[in-house]
Design a protein around this motif. Structure first.
Motif: not given
Length: 873
Positions: A205-210, A273-276, A692-698
């Motif tokens: 997923l990318d953020p705009l999918d979310e 963020t703008r597109e959101t 999701g679009s965020r990595p699972a770990r740091r």
């Protein structure tokens, strides 16, 4: 068929209602038919073998080793098909339960009685005078987040919704035999499609999918549901709702982190963020135009029966002069219906706002509200029901959602700001990350110029350690835009135990910042801070984190009184119990006295969004329960009782917190624990689910400490092992540290916080399966860790039952107990399939081709267990 064995077992403990049993039986039978059609009778037979075996195992008639041997017989591809079957069953079982909940809600509503935990009940109990005062300042602010705990693909969710629609048709009253037969055929068609739909995402997923996924909740539920909640409150506050000006004011404001939360997610950029915000605006303006057009077309009072006010006549004349081509069409269609003409003109202006036709568009929601109130005031004198009925709903929707739908909040880590400032002060070339920080602030300014300050002004700073972390954001804003910097309400996020303890000192430092003093003056001395439940629980353990968060709220409430600040606490709660989850209304009632004060803001995360907002009846009930709790928690009488209980049991709570934290840290901080955890759970593989679009770990590689691991995969992975450790570990040691069982029982009976802590732990323990958990824990090759976990489980389970007085887990929670019983054997089946794959991948040497197939089996089983347990992350 697939449901009959579980019915027999459940009857011994919690009887399944007839309506639910019928739906489960029907859906199970249809799924069995699809499996046989697509995979053959032999596949259905294998599914049945495993189903009967896990049920027999729960009766002690079959051993886990026998099931392991059975599962090992199958080719991996056959095991994958069986995992798909059980996963599909969970989706359908969840659907049947949802339908039963909706049916019960409607039946209670039809009876006309005051529902427990409803708005009417709060008004009745608190009394008119006190409620009227509380309602004036009431604020409920749910914030949707993209935290990746929703394991289902959107395609799977929509397939389930189509099955749901056909089940509704099938069960509708007054249906003839041929109509029911057609609904059954269509249901079978949709279940066939569900079976054929890939359960796993093929792309990340990318953020705009979310963002677009969250928009489905708005389109299908939130927009229509919010005015219904206001109507419930208005009806409770006084007779005649719909014929008089409303007594209820709009108190719900949705927020969103989706497309704005960039902490640890490099995929969320200023462009995203703008597109959101543009996507959000398109959805809300479309919904407003549709609603306005629908109401206008039905608003047909003739001029002779409902004369327009002089103000409306003047406005219509001005509209004809300014936009003759638009208004003349409406006047021709409805020559003697001025209210209809005006509302159609308003709808045309909303449409112009959507397409950015600046000649006709509204510049701000306030202009639209003025036009709607103009027609409402005109109708009020001669057609009050038309003035305060559906038209009032539209006004409430505009007041709630504006032109931006939900306030977009930005979040970033304090270390990113510190690094950016260091680069800027050094005067050299700026890195891409620093440029992105400045671009984000410029986008906030653009959003405010286009949609207003309320569309995006909150900037959350993760891991706030001092007021300097807040000052850094204001300094960056000056670097980005100078005097044209946007309005920013910078929100500190306190997550670790030490940060929670230091939070009042940080707020005192913030009062010294000129930008903060300016915002306090502009907002009536309002300030917001955020409390992080996930990371505090991961650091301290569930019991200690709960009690430390409570102490922090007490201290912050006292600080706010001392400094004359209206403090709103933003609760960063997850869906799972190990991340602050559990029933939302009980969580509100368990807050420290004075900390709610009519204001409650909370994150709605992952699968919780669809669980709470997937259907309008359930969403409405959820928001009524939470609002009821906010009102009740804000009343002086309840606050006094809670404060007295907290004072009495504070020494007990401190003992529990200290001992539970020691037990938790002795496990999680032991050298080798992170590596062991990665071996005994599907932690490494969860990232492949593309949740999701965020990595699972740091950072990269296997976690060297818990600090490397985000709270969501920590909780999600433990749920898969059937251990559910983040929801209960350490509590048993904490309870054991108190000598008096009677005092623990008294704390459970009298203190809402302690009651919620034990009840949530009980829920987590009920979803734990010790025998299956042992098999996972053995994969790590550390008997000492495994023994430590299982001993604490036994201790916690025993003491929780003793303190609550229950003879079995969830004894007093009939609905939840039934849900767990319904699912347990089928989760067992998927766990055995998962164990086969995980064992081969951890202890064997599979070829690349075999590892790929094992990975498919593992991920399918992860997906299925998530569907079965529901609140996994």
């Amino acid at each position: 068929m697939i449901d009959q064995g579980i019915e027999r077992r459940s009857a011994a403990v919690t009887e399944m209602p007839d309506e639910l049993r019928q739906d489960v039986r029907l859906l199970g039978k249809l799924l069995g038919q699809v499996i046989a059609e697509q995979g053959g009778e032999d596949l259905l037979a294998d599914v049945e073998r495993l189903r009967k075996a896990v049920i027999a195992a729960r009766r002690g008639e079959v051993t886990g080793d026998e099931i392991t041997a059975m599962v090992a017989e199958w080719e991996i591809d056959r095991a994958v098909q069986i995992a798909r079957a059980f996963t599909c069953y969970f989706h359908l079982a969840n659907l049947a339960e949802e339908h039963y909940r909706i049916r019960i809600l409607r039946e209670r509503d039809a009876e006309g009685r005051v529902e427990r935990e409803s708005l009417a009940q709060a008004v009745q109990e608190l009394g008119d005078e006190r409620v009227t005062e509380l309602v004036k300042g009431l604020e409920l602010h749910p914030v949707l987040t993209a935290h990746p705990t929703e394991a289902r693909r959107r395609a799977v969710v929509t397939a389930i919704q189509r099955v749901s629609g056909q089940l509704t048709e099938y069960n509708a009253a007054g249906r003839g035999a041929s109509e029911r037969a057609e609904s059954r055929r269509r249901m079978l068609e949709e279940i066939d499609l569900l079976w054929r739909t890939a359960q796993l995402r093929s792309t990340k997923l990318d953020p705009l999918d979310e963002v677009r996924t969250a928009m489905a909740a708005f389109d299908e539920t939130l927009f229509r549901m919010v005015p219904q909640v206001y109507r419930s409150l208005d009806a409770a506050l006084g007779e005649g709702t719909g014929t008089r000006p409303p007594l209820a004011r709009p108190f719900i404001r949705y927020g969103s982190w989706i497309g704005g939360d960039r902490d640890g997610n490099p995929n969320v950029t200023a462009k995203v963020t703008r597109e959101t915000v543009q996507i959000q605006s398109d959805h809300v303006l479309t919904a407003l135009e549709t609603a306005c057009t629908r109401i206008a077309r039905t608003l047909t009072p003739a001029e002779q029966f409902a004369p327009p006010s002089p103000e409306l006549r003047t406005a219509l004349a001005a509209a004809v002069d300014a936009h003759p081509e638009v208004v003349s069409v409406m006047a021709t269609r409805s020559p003697s219906e001025p209210h209809r003409q005006w509302l159609l003109f308003v709808a045309a202006r909303i449409a112009a706002t959507l397409r950015r036709d600046l000649d006709l568009a509204y510049r701000a929601p306030a202009e639209l509200l003025a036009d709607l109130r103009l027609v409402q005031d005109s109708l009020a004198e001669h057609a009050a029901r038309q003035a305060y009925g559906e038209l009032q709903h539209l006004i409430w929707q505009v007041e709630t959602f504006g032109f931006h739908l939900a306030e977009l909040e930005v979040r970033q880590h304090s270390e990113v700001h510190a690094a950016a400032l260091a680069e800027i002060r050094a005067g050299g070339e700026l890195s891409e990350r620093t440029e992105e920080v400045l671009a984000t602030i410029r986008v906030i300014a653009w959003i405010q110029e286009r949609f207003g300050v309320t569309a995006c002004s909150r900037y959350v700073v993760s891991f706030t350690r001092s007021a300097a972390d807040i000052a850094a954001v204001y300094e960056l804003a000056e670097h980005a835009l100078g005097r044209r910097a946007p309005v920013l309400d910078v929100v500190p996020l306190f997550e670790s135990g030490q940060d929670l303890a230091n939070s009042p000192a940080v707020l005192s430092g913030m009062l010294e910042l000129p930008q903060m003093r300016e915002r306090l003056a502009a907002t009536g001395r309002r300030m917001e801070i955020m409390l992080g439940y996930s990371d505090s629980a991961k650091e301290l353990g569930p019991a200690a984190a709960t009690l430390r968060l409570y102490e922090a709220q007490e201290q912050l409430t006292a600080w706010a009184v001392e400094h004359d600040v209206k403090l709103r606490m933003f609760h960063g709660r997850g869906g799972a119990l190990g991340r602050g989850g559990g029933p939302a209304n009980r969580a509100v009632l368990a807050q420290a006295p004075g900390s709610v004060a009519g204001r409650f803001k909370v994150t709605e995360q992952g699968e919780v969004i669809f669980a709470r907002y997937g259907h309008i009846a359930i969403a409405r009930r959820h928001l009524e329960q939470v609002t009821n709790a906010v009102l009740m928690a804000s009343s002086p009488s309840i606050g006094s009782r809670t404060a007295a209980a907290a004072d009495r049991f504070r020494p007990l709570a401190e003992k529990v917190a200290t001992a539970s934290e020691q037990a938790y840290r002795s496990l999680t901080e032991d050298p080798g624990f992170p590596e062991w955890f990665a071996l005994v759970s599907p932690l490494e593989e969860i990232g492949s689910l593309r949740l999701g679009s965020r990595p699972a770990r740091r950072g990269l590689g296997a976690p060297r400490s818990l600090d490397d691991l985000r709270a969501i995969p920590w909780v999600f992975a433990w749920a898969q092992t059937r251990v559910n450790l983040p929801g209960w570990y350490g509590l048993g040691s904490g309870l054991a540290s108190v000598a008096s069982l009677d005092e623990l029982k008294a704390a459970y009976a009298e203190w809402p916080l302690f009651n919620a802590l034990l009840d949530n732990a009980e829920m987590s323990l009920a979803k734990t399966d010790r025998s299956i958990a042992e098999r996972y824990l053995a994969l790590g090759g550390r008997d000492d860790f495994a023994r430590q976990v299982l001993e604490e489980y036994d201790r916690t389970r025993t003491l929780v039952l003793q303190v609550t007085g229950h003879t079995r887990l969830l004894e007093n929670r009939k609905v939840l107990s039934r849900a767990v019983q319904l699912r347990d054997p089928y989760v067992d089946a998927l766990s055995h399939l998962q164990l086969r794959a995980l064992t081969a991948m951890r202890t064997g040497t599979p070829s690349d081709r075999e590892r790929e197939r094992l990975s498919t089996l593992l991920l399918l089983s992860v997906n299925g267990v998530a569907a079965g347990l529901q609140n996994t992350g």
